[in-house]
Design a protein around this motif. Structure first.
Motif, PDB file in Angstrom:
ATOM      1  N   ALA A 149      -7.003  -2.566  -0.843  1.00 16.63           N
ATOM      2  CA  ALA A 149      -5.957  -1.673  -0.332  1.00 16.63           C
ATOM      3  C   ALA A 149      -6.281  -1.235   1.093  1.00 16.63           C
ATOM      4  O   ALA A 149      -7.406  -1.367   1.562  1.00 16.63           O
ATOM      5  CB  ALA A 149      -5.825  -0.444  -1.228  1.00 16.63           C
ATOM      6  N   GLY A 150      -5.275  -0.665   1.776  1.00 18.67           N
ATOM      7  CA  GLY A 150      -5.463  -0.151   3.129  1.00 18.67           C
ATOM      8  C   GLY A 150      -5.575  -1.274   4.142  1.00 18.67           C
ATOM      9  O   GLY A 150      -5.580  -2.447   3.791  1.00 18.67           O
ATOM     10  N   GLY A 151      -5.604  -0.929   5.417  1.00 18.45           N
ATOM     11  CA  GLY A 151      -5.452   0.394   5.975  1.00 18.45           C
ATOM     12  C   GLY A 151      -3.989   0.785   6.149  1.00 18.45           C
ATOM     13  O   GLY A 151      -3.079   0.198   5.555  1.00 18.45           O
ATOM     14  N   MET A 152      -3.797   1.739   7.046  1.00 21.13           N
ATOM     15  CA  MET A 152      -2.473   2.297   7.249  1.00 21.13           C
ATOM     16  C   MET A 152      -1.458   1.237   7.675  1.00 21.13           C
ATOM     17  O   MET A 152      -0.301   1.266   7.251  1.00 21.13           O
ATOM     18  CB  MET A 152      -2.535   3.396   8.311  1.00 21.13           C
ATOM     19  N   GLY A 153      -1.901   0.307   8.507  1.00 22.95           N
ATOM     20  CA  GLY A 153      -0.990  -0.735   8.983  1.00 22.95           C
ATOM     21  C   GLY A 153      -0.451  -1.595   7.860  1.00 22.95           C
ATOM     22  O   GLY A 153       0.730  -1.965   7.850  1.00 22.95           O
ATOM     23  N   LYS A 157       3.338  -2.092   6.726  1.00 26.04           N
ATOM     24  CA  LYS A 157       3.930  -3.440   6.783  1.00 26.04           C
ATOM     25  C   LYS A 157       4.470  -3.882   5.431  1.00 26.04           C
ATOM     26  O   LYS A 157       5.552  -4.465   5.334  1.00 26.04           O
ATOM     27  CB  LYS A 157       2.884  -4.438   7.275  1.00 26.04           C
ATOM     28  N   TYR A 158       3.724  -3.600   4.365  1.00 20.94           N
ATOM     29  CA  TYR A 158       4.087  -4.107   3.035  1.00 20.94           C
ATOM     30  C   TYR A 158       4.582  -3.019   2.084  1.00 20.94           C
ATOM     31  O   TYR A 158       4.967  -3.327   0.959  1.00 20.94           O
ATOM     32  CB  TYR A 158       2.881  -4.816   2.413  1.00 20.94           C
ATOM     33  N   GLY A 159       4.547  -1.765   2.524  1.00 18.91           N
ATOM     34  CA  GLY A 159       4.989  -0.668   1.679  1.00 18.91           C
ATOM     35  C   GLY A 159       5.950   0.246   2.402  1.00 18.91           C
ATOM     36  O   GLY A 159       6.755  -0.203   3.222  1.00 18.91           O
ATOM     37  N   ASN A 160       5.817   1.542   2.143  1.00 28.18           N
ATOM     38  CA  ASN A 160       6.710   2.534   2.740  1.00 28.18           C
ATOM     39  C   ASN A 160       5.969   3.446   3.697  1.00 28.18           C
ATOM     40  O   ASN A 160       6.348   4.591   3.913  1.00 28.18           O
ATOM     41  CB  ASN A 160       7.378   3.374   1.640  1.00 28.18           C
ATOM     42  N   GLY A 161       4.884   2.939   4.287  1.00 27.65           N
ATOM     43  CA  GLY A 161       4.084   3.734   5.205  1.00 27.65           C
ATOM     44  C   GLY A 161       2.874   4.340   4.529  1.00 27.65           C
ATOM     45  O   GLY A 161       2.681   4.227   3.325  1.00 27.65           O
ATOM     46  N   CYS A 162       2.023   4.996   5.305  1.00 20.72           N
ATOM     47  CA  CYS A 162       0.849   5.656   4.748  1.00 20.72           C
ATOM     48  C   CYS A 162       1.298   6.773   3.825  1.00 20.72           C
ATOM     49  O   CYS A 162       2.064   7.659   4.221  1.00 20.72           O
ATOM     50  CB  CYS A 162      -0.033   6.222   5.857  1.00 20.72           C
ATOM     51  N   ALA A 163       0.843   6.737   2.588  1.00 18.86           N
ATOM     52  CA  ALA A 163       1.241   7.736   1.589  1.00 18.86           C
ATOM     53  C   ALA A 163       0.229   8.867   1.474  1.00 18.86           C
ATOM     54  O   ALA A 163       0.372   9.729   0.624  1.00 18.86           O
ATOM     55  CB  ALA A 163       1.431   7.063   0.226  1.00 18.86           C
ATOM     56  N   MET A 164      -0.818   8.844   2.333  1.00 19.33           N
ATOM     57  CA  MET A 164      -1.854   9.888   2.317  1.00 19.33           C
ATOM     58  C   MET A 164      -2.514   9.958   0.944  1.00 19.33           C
ATOM     59  O   MET A 164      -2.484  10.981   0.256  1.00 19.33           O
ATOM     60  CB  MET A 164      -1.266  11.232   2.740  1.00 19.33           C
ATOM     61  N   CYS A 169      -7.509   6.588   4.680  1.00 15.68           N
ATOM     62  CA  CYS A 169      -7.750   5.731   5.853  1.00 15.68           C
ATOM     63  C   CYS A 169      -7.638   6.481   7.180  1.00 15.68           C
ATOM     64  O   CYS A 169      -8.415   6.195   8.105  1.00 15.68           O
ATOM     65  CB  CYS A 169      -6.798   4.542   5.838  1.00 15.68           C
ATOM     66  N   PRO A 170      -6.682   7.421   7.336  1.00 13.96           N
ATOM     67  CA  PRO A 170      -6.618   8.122   8.623  1.00 13.96           C
ATOM     68  C   PRO A 170      -7.899   8.874   8.960  1.00 13.96           C
ATOM     69  O   PRO A 170      -8.249   9.027  10.126  1.00 13.96           O
ATOM     70  CB  PRO A 170      -5.440   9.101   8.430  1.00 13.96           C
ATOM     71  N   THR A 171      -8.617   9.331   7.944  1.00 15.63           N
ATOM     72  CA  THR A 171      -9.843  10.085   8.167  1.00 15.63           C
ATOM     73  C   THR A 171     -11.060   9.185   8.324  1.00 15.63           C
ATOM     74  O   THR A 171     -11.861   9.346   9.252  1.00 15.63           O
ATOM     75  CB  THR A 171     -10.087  11.057   6.999  1.00 15.63           C
ATOM     76  N   PHE A 172     -11.205   8.212   7.429  1.00 10.88           N
ATOM     77  CA  PHE A 172     -12.446   7.436   7.367  1.00 10.88           C
ATOM     78  C   PHE A 172     -12.311   6.023   7.915  1.00 10.88           C
ATOM     79  O   PHE A 172     -13.282   5.273   7.925  1.00 10.88           O
ATOM     80  CB  PHE A 172     -12.955   7.389   5.920  1.00 10.88           C
ATOM     81  N   GLY A 173     -11.122   5.658   8.365  1.00  7.55           N
ATOM     82  CA  GLY A 173     -10.929   4.327   8.933  1.00  7.55           C
ATOM     83  C   GLY A 173     -10.538   3.316   7.872  1.00  7.55           C
ATOM     84  O   GLY A 173     -10.757   3.517   6.679  1.00  7.55           O
ATOM     85  N   PRO A 174      -9.949   2.199   8.298  1.00  7.36           N
ATOM     86  CA  PRO A 174      -9.483   1.190   7.344  1.00  7.36           C
ATOM     87  C   PRO A 174     -10.619   0.374   6.751  1.00  7.36           C
ATOM     88  O   PRO A 174     -11.686   0.239   7.344  1.00  7.36           O
ATOM     89  CB  PRO A 174      -8.577   0.305   8.203  1.00  7.36           C
ATOM     90  N   SER A 297      -0.023   3.629  -2.134  1.00  8.84           N
ATOM     91  CA  SER A 297      -0.878   2.654  -1.456  1.00  8.84           C
ATOM     92  C   SER A 297      -0.520   1.239  -1.889  1.00  8.84           C
ATOM     93  O   SER A 297      -0.051   1.010  -3.007  1.00  8.84           O
ATOM     94  CB  SER A 297      -2.349   2.940  -1.758  1.00  8.84           C
ATOM     95  N   ILE A 298      -0.738   0.289  -0.996  1.00 10.42           N
ATOM     96  CA  ILE A 298      -0.472  -1.117  -1.261  1.00 10.42           C
ATOM     97  C   ILE A 298      -1.794  -1.836  -1.472  1.00 10.42           C
ATOM     98  O   ILE A 298      -2.723  -1.718  -0.659  1.00 10.42           O
ATOM     99  CB  ILE A 298       0.302  -1.773  -0.098  1.00 10.42           C
TER     100      ILE A 298
END
Length: 426
Positions: A149-153, A157-164, A169-174, A297-298
């Motif tokens: 799973a991840g990262g945000m990109g 690309k394959y889902g509905n955006g970062c779902a937090m 991933c925004p905190t610890f990186g992809p 998450s995707i």
């Protein structure tokens, strides 16, 4: 002492660490976040359907420690809910500290907030894992359990955006694919329409945001089934989720909640305004992912090509487990593949023949069957879990779905595999 380095501290990674340590290696886990267990911190379902058989086979092989923990912190046991029998629900708020305590007692090194970004190689062997802070972790064998799973990109690309979500991933990186960094090309799972990846199969609601009646029933029974307003029923949503064992009409016609510490909502995502139309959920609030009204998450975007020893192809000393190793779904599946990878990493270091689990037990069959099916026509569109869908049907057909512990022990004993993961190799 020879060293095994494990990249990823989810269920597969900690299982690999335990079996490698018991086999005699020095072990280090590299985990990019500040917690172990990854999706295990929001999962919580064990021993449902064929996972009961798989858990007992693991215990007989000597892979018992993590099942003992999840059994111990389960608040509901032998629970039935639509499509599932004899499930245990563990408390997601209690399990990670227990696992971390066990690893420390076993003298397994845990490096949290340590994101792996590249490899050092000598010909076809990895010599070290390069971290984001430029530190290099050296070892003799390496096991990738980074998940898929991840990262945000990818979620955009394959889902509905970062779902937090819990992966943060925004905190610890992809997540970075170590198998890809060695020059291998990863595979990607597909949905029925050919789109890559799949949505995670559930969300978590804050239990305090539920009505008193719903919360009381959930605490007492472990499961609550609430009918959805007829206008809001969407059968198509069953095709988008990773957990095909829940692709039953009951999961489209009802909201099904399970008590895993949070209220586990058995759907990939659900618009909050529609969720709050349901009696008892008027004040519902998401715990994970925080954008569970919009997406999730995707997963299945980074799967390594492997053999049935859990060894990554074309790299002499890299193994894999969990979702990194195939289109597997679930904690039990991750623990099962992780234990084999950890054990075989030490055999590999010692130059011993690697262990291949036989296909007349469920653990060996699912590893072999997934590897075969993945490369078949439309094989990347299937998912494999002891809990349901096509693999549970296969278990039943082959007579591998066994609930009798004595029968399982006799089988494992005759195969010469009893407590094999307890053997110290080096």
């Amino acid at each position: 002492m020879s060293k095994v380095v494990i990249i990823g501290g989810g269920w597969a990674g900690v299982a690999a660490a335990i079996s490698a340590k018991k086999a005699g290696a020095e072990v280090t886990i590299i985990e990019r976040t500040d917690m172990l267990l990854g999706l295990g911190n929001v999962g919580g379902i064990m021993r449902n359907n064929g996972r009961y058989t798989a858990a007992e086979e693991n215990i007989l092989l000597g892979n018992r420690e993590l099942f003992e923990i999840t059994d111990r912190v389960s608040t509901h046991k032998k629970l039935d809910f639509p499509g599932h029998k004899h499930a245990n629900l563990y408390d997601v708020s209690k399990v990670e500290p227990e696992v971390k305590k066990l690893l420390k007692e076993m003298d397994i090194e845990i490096k949290l907030r340590s994101r792996a970004i590249n490899v050092e190689m000598n010909e076809n062997k990895i010599t070290g894992i390069i971290l984001q802070n430029d530190e290099t972790i050296y070892g003799n064998a390496f096991i990738e359990t980074t998940g898929s799973a991840g990262g945000m990109g990818n979620c955009s690309k394959y889902g509905n955006g970062c779902a937090m979500c819990i992966l943060r991933c925004p905190t610890f990186g992809p997540r970075v694919s170590i198998s890809a960094k060695t020059g291998n090309e990863d595979q990607m799972g597909e949905r029925n329409d050919g789109t890559c990846g799949a949505f995670s199969g559930s969300c978590k609601l804050n239990k305090e945001s539920l009505s008193d009646e719903v919360r009381k029933e959930l605490d007492e029974k472990g499961v609550v089934v609430l009918p959805i307003n007829e206008d809001d029923i969407n059968m198509n949503k069953l095709d988008i989720k990773v957990c095909q064992q829940y692709a039953l009409k009951e999961y489209a016609q009802n909201v099904i909640l399970l008590d895993t510490g949070h209220a586990k909502l058995m759907t990939p995502y659900y618009p909050l305004d529609k969720l709050r139309k349901i009696k008892g959920l008027e004040n519902a609030r998401y715990e994970d992912p925080y954008s569970g009204g919009m997406g999730n998450s995707i997963r299945y975007l980074s799967i390594a090509k492997r053999d049935n020893f859990m060894r990554v192809l074309n790299v002499d000393n890299l193994l894999c487990a969990g979702e990194k190793a195939g289109l597997f779904v679930g904690h039990t599946e991750a623990i099962s593949t992780g234990a084999l990878a950890g054990h075989n990493s030490v055999r590999l270091i010692c130059g011993l023949p690697l262990l291949k689990l036989p296909t007349n037990i469920a653990l060996g069959d699912i590893i072999s069957y997934e590897n075969h099916m993945r490369n078949s026509v439309n094989g990347l569109r299937k998912r494999y879990t002891f809990a349901g869908s096509i693999y549970l049907e296969r278990m039943k057909m082959l007579g591998l779905y066994i609930l009798n512990k004595d029968m399982l022990k006799n089988k494992i004993e005759k195969l010469g595999l009893l407590n094999i993961y307890d053997e110290k190799i080096m």
